[in-house]
Design a protein around this motif. Structure first.
Motif, PDB file in Angstrom:
ATOM      1  N   LYS A  43      35.967  32.809  50.023  1.00 46.18           N
ATOM      2  CA  LYS A  43      34.722  33.378  49.500  1.00 46.18           C
ATOM      3  C   LYS A  43      34.987  34.653  48.697  1.00 46.18           C
ATOM      4  O   LYS A  43      34.053  35.390  48.376  1.00 46.18           O
ATOM      5  CB  LYS A  43      33.761  33.676  50.654  1.00 46.18           C
ATOM      6  N   ASP A  44      36.273  34.917  48.414  1.00 53.11           N
ATOM      7  CA  ASP A  44      36.683  36.047  47.570  1.00 53.11           C
ATOM      8  C   ASP A  44      36.390  37.412  48.181  1.00 53.11           C
ATOM      9  O   ASP A  44      36.210  38.400  47.463  1.00 53.11           O
ATOM     10  CB  ASP A  44      36.049  35.956  46.179  1.00 53.11           C
ATOM     11  N   ASP A  45      36.367  37.495  49.519  1.00 55.12           N
ATOM     12  CA  ASP A  45      36.218  38.802  50.169  1.00 55.12           C
ATOM     13  C   ASP A  45      37.273  39.788  49.679  1.00 55.12           C
ATOM     14  O   ASP A  45      37.010  40.999  49.570  1.00 55.12           O
ATOM     15  CB  ASP A  45      36.367  38.656  51.689  1.00 55.12           C
ATOM     16  N   GLN A  46      38.474  39.280  49.418  1.00 53.61           N
ATOM     17  CA  GLN A  46      39.594  40.150  49.077  1.00 53.61           C
ATOM     18  C   GLN A  46      39.447  40.805  47.706  1.00 53.61           C
ATOM     19  O   GLN A  46      40.175  41.755  47.389  1.00 53.61           O
ATOM     20  CB  GLN A  46      40.922  39.374  49.154  1.00 53.61           C
ATOM     21  N   PHE A  47      38.519  40.313  46.896  1.00 59.01           N
ATOM     22  CA  PHE A  47      38.330  40.877  45.558  1.00 59.01           C
ATOM     23  C   PHE A  47      37.143  41.837  45.488  1.00 59.01           C
ATOM     24  O   PHE A  47      36.827  42.354  44.416  1.00 59.01           O
ATOM     25  CB  PHE A  47      38.152  39.760  44.527  1.00 59.01           C
ATOM     26  N   THR A  48      36.503  42.076  46.609  1.00 58.52           N
ATOM     27  CA  THR A  48      35.389  43.017  46.615  1.00 58.52           C
ATOM     28  C   THR A  48      35.906  44.447  46.513  1.00 58.52           C
ATOM     29  O   THR A  48      37.045  44.749  46.872  1.00 58.52           O
ATOM     30  CB  THR A  48      34.564  42.874  47.898  1.00 58.52           C
ATOM     31  N   ASP A  49      35.042  45.327  46.010  1.00 62.23           N
ATOM     32  CA  ASP A  49      35.428  46.739  45.894  1.00 62.23           C
ATOM     33  C   ASP A  49      35.796  47.321  47.250  1.00 62.23           C
ATOM     34  O   ASP A  49      36.702  48.161  47.346  1.00 62.23           O
ATOM     35  CB  ASP A  49      34.278  47.549  45.284  1.00 62.23           C
ATOM     36  N   GLU A  50      35.097  46.866  48.284  1.00 60.13           N
ATOM     37  CA  GLU A  50      35.360  47.409  49.620  1.00 60.13           C
ATOM     38  C   GLU A  50      36.769  47.064  50.083  1.00 60.13           C
ATOM     39  O   GLU A  50      37.463  47.917  50.653  1.00 60.13           O
ATOM     40  CB  GLU A  50      34.331  46.872  50.618  1.00 60.13           C
ATOM     41  N   PHE A  51      37.201  45.825  49.853  1.00 59.62           N
ATOM     42  CA  PHE A  51      38.548  45.462  50.281  1.00 59.62           C
ATOM     43  C   PHE A  51      39.602  46.109  49.391  1.00 59.62           C
ATOM     44  O   PHE A  51      40.656  46.559  49.879  1.00 59.62           O
ATOM     45  CB  PHE A  51      38.738  43.946  50.301  1.00 59.62           C
ATOM     46  N   ILE A  52      39.342  46.166  48.107  1.00 57.80           N
ATOM     47  CA  ILE A  52      40.301  46.796  47.187  1.00 57.80           C
ATOM     48  C   ILE A  52      40.520  48.263  47.549  1.00 57.80           C
ATOM     49  O   ILE A  52      41.598  48.819  47.305  1.00 57.80           O
ATOM     50  CB  ILE A  52      39.819  46.634  45.734  1.00 57.80           C
ATOM     51  N   ALA A  53      39.526  48.892  48.189  1.00 58.68           N
ATOM     52  CA  ALA A  53      39.682  50.284  48.619  1.00 58.68           C
ATOM     53  C   ALA A  53      40.788  50.444  49.651  1.00 58.68           C
ATOM     54  O   ALA A  53      41.377  51.527  49.767  1.00 58.68           O
ATOM     55  CB  ALA A  53      38.362  50.808  49.185  1.00 58.68           C
ATOM     56  N   ILE A  54      41.086  49.369  50.394  1.00 56.74           N
ATOM     57  CA  ILE A  54      42.161  49.455  51.383  1.00 56.74           C
ATOM     58  C   ILE A  54      43.395  48.669  50.966  1.00 56.74           C
ATOM     59  O   ILE A  54      44.470  48.884  51.517  1.00 56.74           O
ATOM     60  CB  ILE A  54      41.688  49.019  52.788  1.00 56.74           C
ATOM     61  N   ASN A  55      43.240  47.751  50.025  1.00 60.17           N
ATOM     62  CA  ASN A  55      44.407  47.052  49.465  1.00 60.17           C
ATOM     63  C   ASN A  55      44.162  46.775  47.985  1.00 60.17           C
ATOM     64  O   ASN A  55      43.486  45.806  47.641  1.00 60.17           O
ATOM     65  CB  ASN A  55      44.699  45.750  50.198  1.00 60.17           C
ATOM     66  N   PRO A  56      44.730  47.586  47.104  1.00 60.52           N
ATOM     67  CA  PRO A  56      44.526  47.387  45.665  1.00 60.52           C
ATOM     68  C   PRO A  56      45.084  46.073  45.150  1.00 60.52           C
ATOM     69  O   PRO A  56      44.733  45.648  44.046  1.00 60.52           O
ATOM     70  CB  PRO A  56      45.250  48.581  45.039  1.00 60.52           C
ATOM     71  N   ASN A  57      45.934  45.409  45.952  1.00 61.26           N
ATOM     72  CA  ASN A  57      46.518  44.125  45.556  1.00 61.26           C
ATOM     73  C   ASN A  57      45.693  42.920  46.014  1.00 61.26           C
ATOM     74  O   ASN A  57      46.069  41.782  45.773  1.00 61.26           O
ATOM     75  CB  ASN A  57      47.954  44.006  46.097  1.00 61.26           C
ATOM     76  N   SER A  58      44.588  43.171  46.703  1.00 66.77           N
ATOM     77  CA  SER A  58      43.656  42.099  47.101  1.00 66.77           C
ATOM     78  C   SER A  58      44.318  40.987  47.908  1.00 66.77           C
ATOM     79  O   SER A  58      44.072  39.801  47.678  1.00 66.77           O
ATOM     80  CB  SER A  58      42.960  41.503  45.860  1.00 66.77           C
ATOM     81  N   LYS A  59      45.153  41.365  48.869  1.00 62.55           N
ATOM     82  CA  LYS A  59      45.796  40.394  49.749  1.00 62.55           C
ATOM     83  C   LYS A  59      45.590  40.818  51.192  1.00 62.55           C
ATOM     84  O   LYS A  59      45.575  42.010  51.509  1.00 62.55           O
ATOM     85  CB  LYS A  59      47.306  40.306  49.470  1.00 62.55           C
TER      86      LYS A  59
END
Length: 232
Positions: free
Chosen positions: A51-67
Motif C-alpha cells: 500500500k506504499d506506506d514506505q513512500f509516505t512523508d512520515e516513513f521517509i522521515a525515519i528512512n529516506p531510502n523508503s525501505k
C-alpha cells in the motif's frame, strides 16, 4: 529531532519503548529477532509495503531510502529520540545499546562485522535477485534465473564451508551476524519455494543444520512471528 508526524500516523501505545516499523521479510525479521534476543522493550508497527506506506512523508522521515525496517529509539544518544535505518546498522546499534551479541574483543568484533557485511553486501541482494527472477517475475528470463541461482549457490558454498566446524558464523557464540543471515536462508524455501532448485538440503548440510539451530531459538521463534501478529 522530533517525530510527531510519525507518531500521529502510527500511534505508540508505549512511547517509552523502541518503536519498530517493519514487515515479515528477511530484513524485517532480523531486527525483531534481535530485539527479542536482546530483551529490549519495543513496540511494532506493520508497514504495508503493498500500500506504499514506505513512500509516505512520515516513513521517509525515519528512512529516506523508503525501505523496511526502521526504528525510533526514544532514549537514543543524549537521551533524545533517534531514528536508525538499514537493517545491518540497526543490528549494530541495538547490539551496542544492549551490550549483547557483538563481541568486544577487537578481532572477534571485526570477524562478526565481516560476516554481517557479507550478508548485507552479498546474501541479501543476491538471494533477493534470485527470488525475484525465480519466483516473482512475470516474465521468465532463463539467463537471469541461472545467473542468480549460480551466485546464490556460490554464497551458500561460502556459508557451508564457514559452518563446517562451527556452531555459528564466528564460532560457538551466536551473534548479530547469524541473526542477519539465517532469515535469508529460510526465505529461499518458504518465500521463493526454491529448496529443490538450489539443492539446499543435498548440497549445503552445514548451512541447513545451522539454520535450524538458529530458527528454533525461543527468541527467534517470537521474532519471526512479530509482524504477522501485529495489527498496527
Amino acid at each position: 529531532m522530533t517525530y510527531d508526524n510519525v507518531f500521529k500516523k502510527w500511534p505508540a501505545q508505549h512511547p517509552e519503548r523502541i518503536q519498530l516499523y517493519s514487515l515479515g521479510t528477511p530484513n524485517g525479521q532480523k531486527v525483531s529477532i534481535a530485539l527479542e534476543e536482546m530483551a529490549l522493550p519495543y513496540e511494532v508497527h506493520r508497514i504495508e509495503i503493498m500500500k506504499d506506506d514506505q513512500f509516505t512523508d512520515e516513513f521517509i522521515a525515519i528512512n529516506p531510502n523508503s525501505k523496511i525496517p526502521a526504528i525510533i529509539d526514544p532514549n537514543g544518544p543524549n537521551n533524545e529520540p533517534f531514528a536508525v535505518f538499514e537493517s545491518g546498522a540497526i543490528l549494530m546499534y541495538l547490539a551496542e545499546k544492549s551490550g549483547k551479541f557483538l563481541p568486544t574483543d577487537p578481532a572477534a568484533r571485526s570477524e562478526c562485522l565481516q560476516w554481517l557485511f557479507f550478508q548485507m553486501g552479498g546474501i541479501g541482494p543476491m538471494f533477493g535477485q534470485f527470488g525475484h527472477f525465480h519466483t516473482f517475475a512475470k516474465e521468465k528470463v532463463p539467463y537471469a534465473i541461472e545467473r542468480y541461482r549460480n551466485e546464490a549457490r556460490r554464497l551458500l558454498t561460502v556459508l557451508d564451508k564457514q559452518l563446517s566446524e562451527k556452531s555459528f558464523l564466528i564460532g560457538d557464540a551466536y551473534s548479530i551476524a547469524d541473526m542477519a543471515t539465517f532469515p535469508w536462508v529460510g526465505t529461499l524455501d518458504w518465500a521463493y519455494k526454491a529448496a529443490e532448485s538450489l539443492q539446499l538440503h543435498q548440497d549445503f548440510p552445514n548451512v541447513m543444520t545451522w539454520y535450524e539451530r538458529c530458527r528454533q531459538r525461543p527468541a527467534a521463534v517470537r521474532g519471526l512471528a512479530v509482524t504477522q501478529l501485529t495489527t498496527n
